[in-house]
Each structure stands twice: as structure tokens, then as C-alpha cells.
Design a protein around this motif. Sequence first.
Motif, PDB file in Angstrom:
ATOM      1  N   ARG A   1       0.780  -1.238  -0.094  1.00  0.00           N
ATOM      2  CA  ARG A   1       0.053   0.035   0.064  1.00  0.00           C
ATOM      3  C   ARG A   1       1.016   1.084   0.293  1.00  0.00           C
ATOM      4  N   ASP A   2       0.640   2.096  -0.788  1.00  0.00           N
ATOM      5  CA  ASP A   2       1.189   3.651  -0.755  1.00  0.00           C
ATOM      6  C   ASP A   2       0.219   4.636  -1.226  1.00  0.00           C
ATOM      7  N   ARG A   3       0.600   5.830  -1.525  1.00  0.00           N
ATOM      8  CA  ARG A   3      -0.462   6.717  -1.820  1.00  0.00           C
ATOM      9  C   ARG A   3      -1.281   6.460  -3.144  1.00  0.00           C
ATOM     10  N   LYS A   4      -0.644   5.758  -4.115  1.00  0.00           N
ATOM     11  CA  LYS A   4      -1.229   5.348  -5.308  1.00  0.00           C
ATOM     12  C   LYS A   4      -1.797   4.293  -5.603  1.00  0.00           C
ATOM     13  N   ALA A   5      -1.595   3.099  -4.837  1.00  0.00           N
ATOM     14  CA  ALA A   5      -1.779   1.737  -5.313  1.00  0.00           C
ATOM     15  C   ALA A   5      -2.013   0.831  -3.604  1.00  0.00           C
ATOM     16  N   ILE A   6      -2.836  -0.226  -4.139  1.00  0.00           N
ATOM     17  CA  ILE A   6      -2.907  -1.200  -3.117  1.00  0.00           C
ATOM     18  C   ILE A   6      -2.768  -2.666  -3.599  1.00  0.00           C
ATOM     19  N   MET A   7      -2.314  -3.666  -3.087  1.00  0.00           N
ATOM     20  CA  MET A   7      -2.179  -4.974  -3.598  1.00  0.00           C
ATOM     21  C   MET A   7      -2.463  -6.062  -2.663  1.00  0.00           C
ATOM     22  N   VAL A   8      -3.713  -6.669  -2.877  1.00  0.00           N
ATOM     23  CA  VAL A   8      -4.093  -7.922  -2.057  1.00  0.00           C
ATOM     24  C   VAL A   8      -3.888  -8.926  -2.742  1.00  0.00           C
ATOM     25  N   VAL A   9      -3.701 -10.022  -1.979  1.00  0.00           N
ATOM     26  CA  VAL A   9      -3.274 -11.601  -2.651  1.00  0.00           C
ATOM     27  C   VAL A   9      -4.128 -12.476  -1.948  1.00  0.00           C
ATOM     28  N   ARG A  10      -4.447 -13.678  -2.408  1.00  0.00           N
ATOM     29  CA  ARG A  10      -4.808 -14.866  -1.642  1.00  0.00           C
ATOM     30  C   ARG A  10      -4.619 -16.254  -2.494  1.00  0.00           C
ATOM     31  N   PRO A  11      -3.613 -16.926  -1.708  1.00  0.00           N
ATOM     32  CA  PRO A  11      -3.272 -18.498  -2.329  1.00  0.00           C
ATOM     33  C   PRO A  11      -4.645 -19.192  -2.413  1.00  0.00           C
ATOM     34  N   VAL A  12      -4.466 -19.909  -3.463  1.00  0.00           N
ATOM     35  CA  VAL A  12      -5.705 -20.704  -3.969  1.00  0.00           C
ATOM     36  C   VAL A  12      -5.248 -22.253  -4.368  1.00  0.00           C
ATOM     37  N   MET A  13      -6.193 -23.160  -4.234  1.00  0.00           N
ATOM     38  CA  MET A  13      -5.993 -24.257  -4.720  1.00  0.00           C
ATOM     39  C   MET A  13      -7.407 -24.833  -5.185  1.00  0.00           C
TER      40      MET A  13
END
Length: 157
Positions: free
Chosen positions: A43-55
Motif C-alpha cells: 500500500r502506498d499513496r497510489k496503489a494497493i495490492m491484495v493476494v490470496r493463495p488458492v487451490m
Amino acid sequence: MRFLALSLLVCLAGCTPGADVISRYDDRTGFNEFYTPEHEIFRDRKAIMVVRPVMIERSGTRAYGVLTNIRRRVPNGPIVETMYSGNVQLQYQRHDRLLTHCIDGCQRAEVGVIHLTEAAFRTAARTGLPLRVQGRRGRYEGIVPGILFRQVLDRLR
């Protein structure tokens, strides 16, 4: 006194974390899916990255990966070009570019999946998965915690 105890119980229940792993069966496709809730790794002023492992599994065959959602909080959405873990380029597939999280305006997002082998998924369960995303409109770095991969693997036992 009972009211105080009941109020405390309700407040504590609201603070408990959600399910570690979400499992879902799609009777139309026959797929069993196991994945964690979204976890923010950048996360910063311009962007957010979220993830989730999946099977995902069907008829004894399994596929492993990490679902990604990169959102930009400024005009112009993200355009992912490559993803790396260390010096290894990962097999990334974009699923869609869309508008999400529309509260006071909408954030532009790119969602996709990083395909992993079972061995890479199990290694990530021990070490975590460092990610470096290079895009046309930004670079994002973070680590997918190993515990998230372990939770998915533990659900399969």
C-alpha cells in the motif's frame, strides 16, 4: 452486570478473525476451491495490492496459485507487465481490468492469478512468496506470508 458481560462478549466476538480458509464447491463445474481471505501486501499513496493463495481441484487433479488484485487510487488503472519472485519470472495471467471499491469514486483494478506448481506452493508455505510486480504505471513489492499457503494445505488433510 449481565448487560456488561453480554456487551463485552458481543464486542469480543466482533474482533475475532474470519475463517482461515474459505472452501466452495461449484456444482455446475464440479470444482472444489480452497482459498484464504484477501491479505494486503502493498500500500502506498497510489496503489494497493491484495493476494490470496488458492487451490482448485476436480476429479483428483489440483491446480495451485495466488489470486492477485492490484488497485490504483489515482486516475489510470494498473497494467501489469511482469511478476517476479526473486529473479524468477512468475507465470501470471490477467483475468480482468475493472472498476472496484466504489464508495466515493471507483478504483481501477487488475485482477489475475499467478500459476504455481505444487512444489512451488509447498515451498511458499515454508518461506513465503516475495513478489515484485512491474507494471506500466507502477511497481509494487510485498511478501505473501507462508502461513496463508499453509492454511490452504492444512485444509486438504
